[in-house]
Every structure is written in C-alpha cells, then in structure tokens.
Design an enzyme around this catalytic site. Structure first.
Site, short mmCIF file in Angstrom:
data_model
loop_
_atom_site.label_atom_id
_atom_site.label_comp_id
_atom_site.label_asym_id
_atom_site.label_seq_id
_atom_site.Cartn_x
_atom_site.Cartn_y
_atom_site.Cartn_z
N GLU A 1 1.37 4.20 7.16
CA GLU A 1 0.20 3.89 6.30
C GLU A 1 -0.19 5.15 5.71
O GLU A 1 -0.04 6.22 5.75
CB GLU A 1 -0.79 3.23 7.27
CG GLU A 1 -0.26 1.87 8.07
CD GLU A 1 -0.32 0.82 7.17
OE1 GLU A 1 0.09 1.08 5.98
OE2 GLU A 1 -0.55 -0.31 7.69
N ASP B 1 0.75 -1.35 0.15
CA ASP B 1 -0.02 0.11 -0.05
C ASP B 1 0.92 1.30 0.12
O ASP B 1 0.34 2.25 0.38
CB ASP B 1 -0.96 0.11 1.12
CG ASP B 1 -0.04 -0.04 2.53
OD1 ASP B 1 0.96 0.12 2.64
OD2 ASP B 1 -0.82 -0.07 3.61
#
Ligand code: GLP
Length: 261
Positions: free
Chosen positions: A143, A136
């Site tokens: 993140e 990702d």
C-alpha cells in the site's frame, strides 16, 4: 518500461501468454509469480487453453503467489491460495505442491514471511512475475507508504483497498480482512521480468503515476520504473490518462513481431 496499449483483455491475455510460452520453451522449469485479482484472468484462461491443447506444459515449473489475506479460514473461498487454484493452477498441469503462497494463518508471521523469501530464493528466484495494480497504486498488497525495498511481510490494508475488494465479500467492507501478507516491493523487483496488467478507467490514474509519475512510496508501483524489464499491458480505459499514449502506440506498432514483450 514497455507500455503496450491493446484492444481488450483477450488480446492482453494472448500477448502475455506468448511471453510465458516462450519462457517455458527455453526453461521448462521456470518460476512464475502469480497474482490474483480480475486483471490477470484472461492470461490464465489463455494459458489453460494452450495447456489443454498440449502447446505448453507447467509440469516442471514452479509458482509463487504474491499475497494473502491474514486470518481467513483455510476453506474460505476468497483466500488467495484458493482463488489462484480455482482460476489457474487446477486448470493446468503443475506438479502437486509446485505452487506456494504466503501463509496467512501462520502463528509466527515474521518467521512465515522469512521462510517464504527463502523458498523463492531456493527456487532460483522468479523468472516472470504477473501483476495487477490497485486504484491506489499498490502492487501485491504494498500500500502507499510501503518501503520501496521491502520484502515479504504483514501489511495493514488501506480503507480504499478494503472498499475495492468488498465486492468479493458480499459488498460488506467489515467482512474484508484488515491485514495481509505480501511479497515486498524489493521481492517483486527481484523478478527477472514483470508483466503488469491494468484494465478499465478506474486504473487510469494509478497507471499514469506508474508510467509517467515520479518514483514515490505514495504510488508504490512507480518503483517498477527502476526495473530493467517491465511490460505494462493496458486496455484503452486504463491508458486514458497517459500523456505519451500516442508515442507508446507508435512504438509498439513499429516493433518487429518476433520480438515479443
Ligand atoms: C488486490 C490484489 C492485487 C491486485 C489488485 C487489483 O488488491 N492484492 O494483487 O493487483 O487487487 O485487482 P483487480 O485486478 O481485480 O483490479
């Protein structure tokens, strides 16, 4: 950002180890940023081989790990502190206590994160940071949605990252911790040289975004486009979505060998 497309992990390990050997020869007390994950393993193997052969030494060097799960017991085999000891630190000649990591068992987490930032600064900052990349686009455990200026802090892991990392926890996502401590994107950007390794086609989209996408918190690694010295080392699978792959190959082929990365 220099993009180098190589044959395989072994070749990547050798080229990254060359850069670390050069750094240690100029600065034996260099400060290294150490990443866990499978991507850097060939680098650690090559460094261990060179250290055993007496070609390099980490005796005066220091190390700081990137990230750590929150709440894993001290003796858990998947604690990153334990993993980095196994795959690298115990195989070379660092002085006792020369490698530190964020404390995922701290009672006062904000204080532990601030102390970690201070320890890196007190060591003179990181000379060379080794990185992998998540599918990702995360680096460390920053993140999607992470502040591009963040420093070491607690983060919630995405479901995708917990799925990706379930392989280390008996393929059971419920055993993967939900939180981690990670150097921030701002912390990583403070390193003087960043070497990012990506292997295999599952990383191809993240690598495409990293190198050729717009800088965005949705693909946190893209912040590295603002860094003056980043080396992105890829195998063919990880490079397969790059629009300018031929150009990167040609550029590296025509580069004088002595120059390094
Ligand atoms: C974890 C780590 C990252 C690492 C990523 C990719 O999420 N926190 O630092 O880059 O995994 O791991 P791998 O190299 O095994 O694909």
């Amino acid at each position: 950002m220099e993009v180098v497309i190589l044959e395989d992990a072994t070749q990547i390990g050798a080229i990254a180890a060359d850069a670390i050997e050069t750094l240690l020869s100029h600065k034996p007390a260099a400060v290294l940023g150490l990443a866990t994950g499978s991507s850097p393993l060939a680098i650690y193997d090559e460094l261990a081989t060179r250290c055993t052969a007496g070609r390099i030494s980490f005796r005066q060097a220091r190390g700081f790990t990137l990230d750590e799960y929150v709440g894993l017991p001290a003796d858990h085999p998947e604690r990153y502190r334990h993993v980095i000891d196994t795959v690298f630190v115990s195989r070379v000649d660092f002085a006792p206590g020369a490698v530190a990591g964020p404390d995922g068992l701290a009672v006062d987490i904000p204080a532990a994160c601030a102390a970690y930032e201070s320890a890196i600064a007190d060591a003179g900052g990181i000379d060379l940071q080794i990185l992998g990349i998540g599918t990702d686009g995360h680096i460390g455990f920053n993140e999607p949605g992470s502040s591009l200026a963040s420093r070491t802090r607690i983060k919630t892991l995405t479901r995708q990252t917990r799925i990706d990392n379930a392989r280390f926890f008996g393929d059971d996502i419920d055993r993967v911790p939900t939180h981690c401590l990670t150097q921030g994107l701002g912390t990583i950007m403070s390193a003087r040289h960043v070497i990012l390794v990506a292997l295999g086609r599952t990383k191809a989209e993240a690598v495409h975004q990293l190198v050729e996408g717009p800088v965005s918190a949705m693909w946190p690694a893209t912040i590295l486009q603002h860094h003056p010295h980043v080396s992105v080392l890829l195998d063919g699978g990880a490079a397969r979505r790059l629009q300018l792959a031929d150009y990167y190959r040609e550029t590296y082929r025509s580069k004088p060998h002595w120059q390094g990365i």
